[in-house]
Write a protein that holds these residues in place. Structure first.
Motif, PDB file in Angstrom:
ATOM      1  N   GLY A 236       0.823  -1.204   0.000  1.00  0.00           N
ATOM      2  CA  GLY A 236       0.000   0.000   0.000  1.00  0.00           C
ATOM      3  C   GLY A 236       0.857   1.255   0.000  1.00  0.00           C
ATOM      4  N   PHE A 237       1.953   1.202   0.749  1.00  0.00           N
ATOM      5  CA  PHE A 237       2.826   2.378   0.802  1.00  0.00           C
ATOM      6  C   PHE A 237       3.578   2.552  -0.516  1.00  0.00           C
ATOM      7  N   ILE A 238       3.952   1.407  -1.121  1.00  0.00           N
ATOM      8  CA  ILE A 238       4.604   1.499  -2.424  1.00  0.00           C
ATOM      9  C   ILE A 238       3.609   2.084  -3.441  1.00  0.00           C
ATOM     10  N   ALA A 239       2.336   1.717  -3.306  1.00  0.00           N
ATOM     11  CA  ALA A 239       1.324   2.264  -4.212  1.00  0.00           C
ATOM     12  C   ALA A 239       1.206   3.776  -4.047  1.00  0.00           C
ATOM     13  N   ILE A 240       1.295   4.228  -2.798  1.00  0.00           N
ATOM     14  CA  ILE A 240       1.274   5.681  -2.563  1.00  0.00           C
ATOM     15  C   ILE A 240       2.470   6.323  -3.264  1.00  0.00           C
ATOM     16  N   ALA A 241       3.624   5.678  -3.111  1.00  0.00           N
ATOM     17  CA  ALA A 241       4.816   6.204  -3.767  1.00  0.00           C
ATOM     18  C   ALA A 241       4.622   6.226  -5.280  1.00  0.00           C
ATOM     19  N   ALA A 242       4.015   5.175  -5.825  1.00  0.00           N
ATOM     20  CA  ALA A 242       3.774   5.121  -7.276  1.00  0.00           C
ATOM     21  C   ALA A 242       2.854   6.252  -7.714  1.00  0.00           C
ATOM     22  N   MET A 243       1.846   6.536  -6.874  1.00  0.00           N
ATOM     23  CA  MET A 243       0.911   7.601  -7.207  1.00  0.00           C
ATOM     24  C   MET A 243       1.608   8.964  -7.237  1.00  0.00           C
ATOM     25  N   ILE A 244       2.443   9.226  -6.206  1.00  0.00           N
ATOM     26  CA  ILE A 244       3.147  10.503  -6.153  1.00  0.00           C
ATOM     27  C   ILE A 244       4.171  10.578  -7.295  1.00  0.00           C
ATOM     28  N   PHE A 245       4.887   9.454  -7.483  1.00  0.00           N
ATOM     29  CA  PHE A 245       5.876   9.352  -8.548  1.00  0.00           C
ATOM     30  C   PHE A 245       5.218   9.644  -9.892  1.00  0.00           C
ATOM     31  N   GLY A 246       4.024   9.114 -10.091  1.00  0.00           N
ATOM     32  CA  GLY A 246       3.296   9.308 -11.341  1.00  0.00           C
ATOM     33  C   GLY A 246       2.508  10.603 -11.379  1.00  0.00           C
ATOM     34  N   LYS A 247       2.800  11.497 -10.450  1.00  0.00           N
ATOM     35  CA  LYS A 247       2.168  12.821 -10.416  1.00  0.00           C
ATOM     36  C   LYS A 247       0.645  12.770 -10.446  1.00  0.00           C
ATOM     37  N   TRP A 248       0.050  11.858  -9.721  1.00  0.00           N
ATOM     38  CA  TRP A 248      -1.407  11.777  -9.590  1.00  0.00           C
ATOM     39  C   TRP A 248      -2.100  11.598 -10.938  1.00  0.00           C
ATOM     40  N   ASN A 249      -1.373  11.025 -11.887  1.00  0.00           N
ATOM     41  CA  ASN A 249      -1.927  10.777 -13.210  1.00  0.00           C
ATOM     42  C   ASN A 249      -1.961   9.264 -13.433  1.00  0.00           C
ATOM     43  N   PRO A 250      -3.101   8.707 -13.912  1.00  0.00           N
ATOM     44  CA  PRO A 250      -3.188   7.249 -14.052  1.00  0.00           C
ATOM     45  C   PRO A 250      -2.063   6.669 -14.912  1.00  0.00           C
ATOM     46  N   LEU A 251      -1.707   7.348 -15.989  1.00  0.00           N
ATOM     47  CA  LEU A 251      -0.657   6.807 -16.855  1.00  0.00           C
ATOM     48  C   LEU A 251       0.691   6.828 -16.134  1.00  0.00           C
ATOM     49  N   GLY A 252       0.962   7.915 -15.437  1.00  0.00           N
ATOM     50  CA  GLY A 252       2.211   8.016 -14.694  1.00  0.00           C
ATOM     51  C   GLY A 252       2.280   6.973 -13.595  1.00  0.00           C
ATOM     52  N   ALA A 253       1.171   6.831 -12.879  1.00  0.00           N
ATOM     53  CA  ALA A 253       1.135   5.855 -11.787  1.00  0.00           C
ATOM     54  C   ALA A 253       1.314   4.446 -12.339  1.00  0.00           C
ATOM     55  N   PHE A 254       0.736   4.201 -13.508  1.00  0.00           N
ATOM     56  CA  PHE A 254       0.901   2.895 -14.152  1.00  0.00           C
ATOM     57  C   PHE A 254       2.388   2.629 -14.409  1.00  0.00           C
ATOM     58  N   GLY A 255       3.056   3.612 -14.988  1.00  0.00           N
ATOM     59  CA  GLY A 255       4.482   3.454 -15.263  1.00  0.00           C
ATOM     60  C   GLY A 255       5.267   3.189 -13.990  1.00  0.00           C
ATOM     61  N   ALA A 256       4.962   3.969 -12.939  1.00  0.00           N
ATOM     62  CA  ALA A 256       5.693   3.806 -11.685  1.00  0.00           C
ATOM     63  C   ALA A 256       5.414   2.432 -11.075  1.00  0.00           C
TER      64      ALA A 256
END
Lengths: 318, 357
Positions: A236-256
């Protein structure tokens, strides 16, 4: 390293990424509406638990291949119920969102194991279930590397990839998405224009529970087969990191999320390389986390969180 | 995060007390639903904590790292930051203390032990300082960096233990000659693993209070925490305060690590997963209303509950996980004070009426 292993590596990457993709998408809904969701970990726990229990009883009832889907439905329902605690506390009662998210993590860790012990006579783990089977897409799965890697995956992986595109479209191309984002950026302006701020935020948080629930479910239904205390440990925390890493954008979060999934998967394959044998394994395990920080420092720069993130909406405030 | 202070500055101790009662009540209801006897369970819990000198000493041992990590998270909160990385800072502190404690073992004890403790504090502080620096210089969200640093700390400390400190054939370090144990209390607590870390934790809480509320530097730090823009406008160096606050926060967490390896285990394990001190610290900081005195009290409560939870499963056959539901509910009621006030409303109304008459 030959092409077959490359395909397998890609495949394992997607297995690990799927749960992160769902949870990160959930996080995006909640945070885009202006509600911090540190409780993704707990929501995933709820989902993993519900999928294990629901899947188990459905399997016992003889539902066969449909049993895992029942598990997913249970996970969605329990995820939404869990997220409602967060929503009621932080939206209706204007509690600090970080705190009520932490509460979700605690309640989930406690109640899921409590219920597992209650349902299964004090056992610390739910009974092993079959879970999802991999599904090969006709024709496409025959393509070298990509066929093995992508088109021979669990149904949840396909669902995750489709959802990334759908949610991107919903967030940025529909009136609903515009309203959701408006509520997270400038709630009083949105309110003036007739958007029901609290309702939008409730929807955002509940969608995050739904998606994080599916995320947790994919872990029990594709990887572990059971629910125990360590089924969800940090995803769950890694998912939060992915979300921030992906700048709150679904495509970015997907990449992260794929990036983090890859780093998980590479561990199983790293011994196949000649050069890697001389590097201590701990340093190889560290790479994704170090790389994340380096990428953040060099490329992404200031994170662009929604403006009103973390602030309860108070119409009386100027 | 600025709201944290606002919520908690209402200096009302009634709400936390009612929240604790409500939390226990929720736990009791959950037990009743599960078919357990809540009264038997809670009395087993307290019997476990206060039943024997040994258990009481061990409960104190359980509270100590919670005090440190609670202070660490609370200190960062007060300066406007969310430190999810206390876990990693504890691990780095542990590793530093173990390294110094083993590698400099030739030194006399009165030098070796303080050196190991200071190394732990420094290492934890510097580790957290990385996140502070990245936030100050590059504006990178400290939540993501501290999560990443947790994992890096886990692998780094395992690497150091496995390659430089390993006890042959075991998955742990050699024994550490430096010790923080309070051996003179062995008679009192029946050989429970009480150690000086507890005293250091209380000193840390006093430092927390004096520094933040009685010094100019602390004033600046709180100002930055409340409103970085206003602080900057007033001529304060926001970046420097951010780094400093993270350093102090991490130092608290690092000291927790020193207590665990020098006072409790006397060796360091190779950890398969994060030991979770930091996440409990978040709960303790929130329970303690991010005030140092509150944090110490919260750590005592939290330590009692988690240590006593094992007694519940022996004494009343209740799964010990229940206690996390109780703790979660307590934090929930503290955070959502509206609910507590709503519960209290009838009492307040009565009091007002009495005044009128």
């Amino acid at each position: 390293m030959d092409l077959v292993t490359l395909g397998q590596l890609l495949n394992t990457t997607l297995v690990f990424s799927t749960a992160l993709i769902f949870a990160a998408l959930g996080g995006i809904f909640s945070e885009r509406s202006g509600v911090v969701n540190i409780g993704l970990e707990g929501l995933m726990m709820f989902g993993a638990f519900a999928a294990a229990v629901g899947g188990h009883y459905a399997q016992d009832a003889g539902m066969g291949a449909w049993a895992p889907w029942v598990g997913v439905l249970c996970a969605m329902a329990v995820g939404v119920i869990g997220s409602l605690i967060h929503a009621v506390a932080s939206i209706t009662f204007k509690a600090d969102q970080t705190i009520s998210g932490t509460v979700i993590n605690f309640l989930a860790a406690g109640s899921t194991l409590y219920m597992v012990k209650l349902f299964f006579d004090g056992a610390g783990e739910s009974p092993l279930i079959d879970g999802f089977k991999k599904f090969s897409v006709p024709v496409l799965s025959k393509i070298p590397v990509i066929g093995e890697g992508i088109f021979n995956s669990y149904p949840t992986t396909y669902l995750a990839i489709i959802l990334v595109i759908v949610i991107y479209f919903v967030l940025f191309k529909t009136p609903f998405g515009l309203r959701l984002r408006a509520v997270g950026e400038h709630p009083s302006a949105a309110d003036t224009l007739g958007v029901n701020v609290k309702r939008m935020r409730y929807i955002g948080v509940m969608l995050s529970g739904l998606l994080a629930g599916i995320g947790g479910a994919t872990i029990t239904l594709t990887t572990t087969g059971t629910f125990a205390h360590n089924t969800i440990s940090g995803q769950g925390f890694i998912a939060i990191a992915a979300m921030i890493f992906g700048k709150w954008n679904p495509l970015g979060a997907f990449g992260a999320a794929v990036f983090f999934g890859f780093s998980q998967a590479i561990r199983n394959y790293v011994q196949l390389f000649e050069w890697s044998k001389s590097i201590p394994q701990e340093f190889i395990f560290m790479i994704p986390y170090v790389l994340t920080i380096i990428v953040l420092v060099s490329a992404v720069g200031r994170s662009s969180a929604p403006k009103a993130l973390g602030e309860p909406y108070d119409p009386g405030k100027r | 995060m600025h709201r944290l202070k606002k919520i908690f500055a209402t200096d009302s101790y009634v709400v936390p007390l009612v929240a604790i009662l409500l939390g226990f009540l929720v736990g009791a209801v959950v037990m009743l639903i599960g078919g357990y006897d809540p009264i038997a369970a809670y009395s087993a819990l307290f019997k476990r904590v206060f039943g024997s000198p040994y258990d009481f000493g061990e409960a104190i041992r359980e509270m100590t790292p919670l005090m440190f990590t609670g202070l660490a998270v609370a200190f960062a909160f007060r300066s406007g930051m969310f430190n999810i990385g206390a876990d990693g800072q504890v691990l780095i502190g542990m590793t530093a203390a173990t390294l110094v404690g083993i590698k400099l073992a030739g030194l006399p004890m009165f030098l070796l032990v303080p050196l190991a403790v200071i190394a732990a504090g420094l290492a934890g502080g510097l580790w957290a300082g990385i996140a502070g620096y990245l936030k100050a210089k590059r504006g990178i969200n400290e939540v993501i960096t501290t999560i990443m640093l947790n994992w890096i700390a886990l692998y780094l400390s395992n690497y150091i233990v496995r390659n430089f400190l390993l006890l042959k054939g075991q998955n742990r370090s050699e024994d550490i000659p430096a010790s923080l144990s309070m051996t003179f209390l062995n008679g009192v607590f029946d050989n429970a693993r009480v150690h000086w870390g507890t005293a250091i934790a209380i000193c840390a809480a006093i430092f927390f209070y004096v520094y933040l509320w009685k010094t100019k530097q602390g004033y600046e730090m709180r100002a930055v925490g409340l409103n970085p823009n206003a602080a900057e406008y007033a001529g304060m160096n926001v970046g420097r305060n951010v780094v400093k606050a993270m350093f102090i926060s991490g130092a608290f967490a690092g000291l927790a690590g020193a207590g665990e390896v020098l006072g409790v285990f006397h060796y360091q394990s190779v950890f398969a997963a994060s030991p979770g001190y930091g996440f409990n610290g978040i709960a303790v900081a929130l329970l303690g209303l991010t005030h140092p005195l509150g944090v110490i009290l919260a750590a005592i409560l939290y330590g009692m509950l988690t240590y006593g939870a094992a007694g519940m499963s022996f004494g009343a056959d209740v799964p010990p996980e229940l206690i996390r539901i109780v703790i979660g509910s307590i934090i929930f009621f503290i955070a959502a004070q509206g609910i507590v006030r709503w519960v209290l409303k009838p009492f307040y109304l009565k009091r007002k009426k009495e005044k009128v008459s």
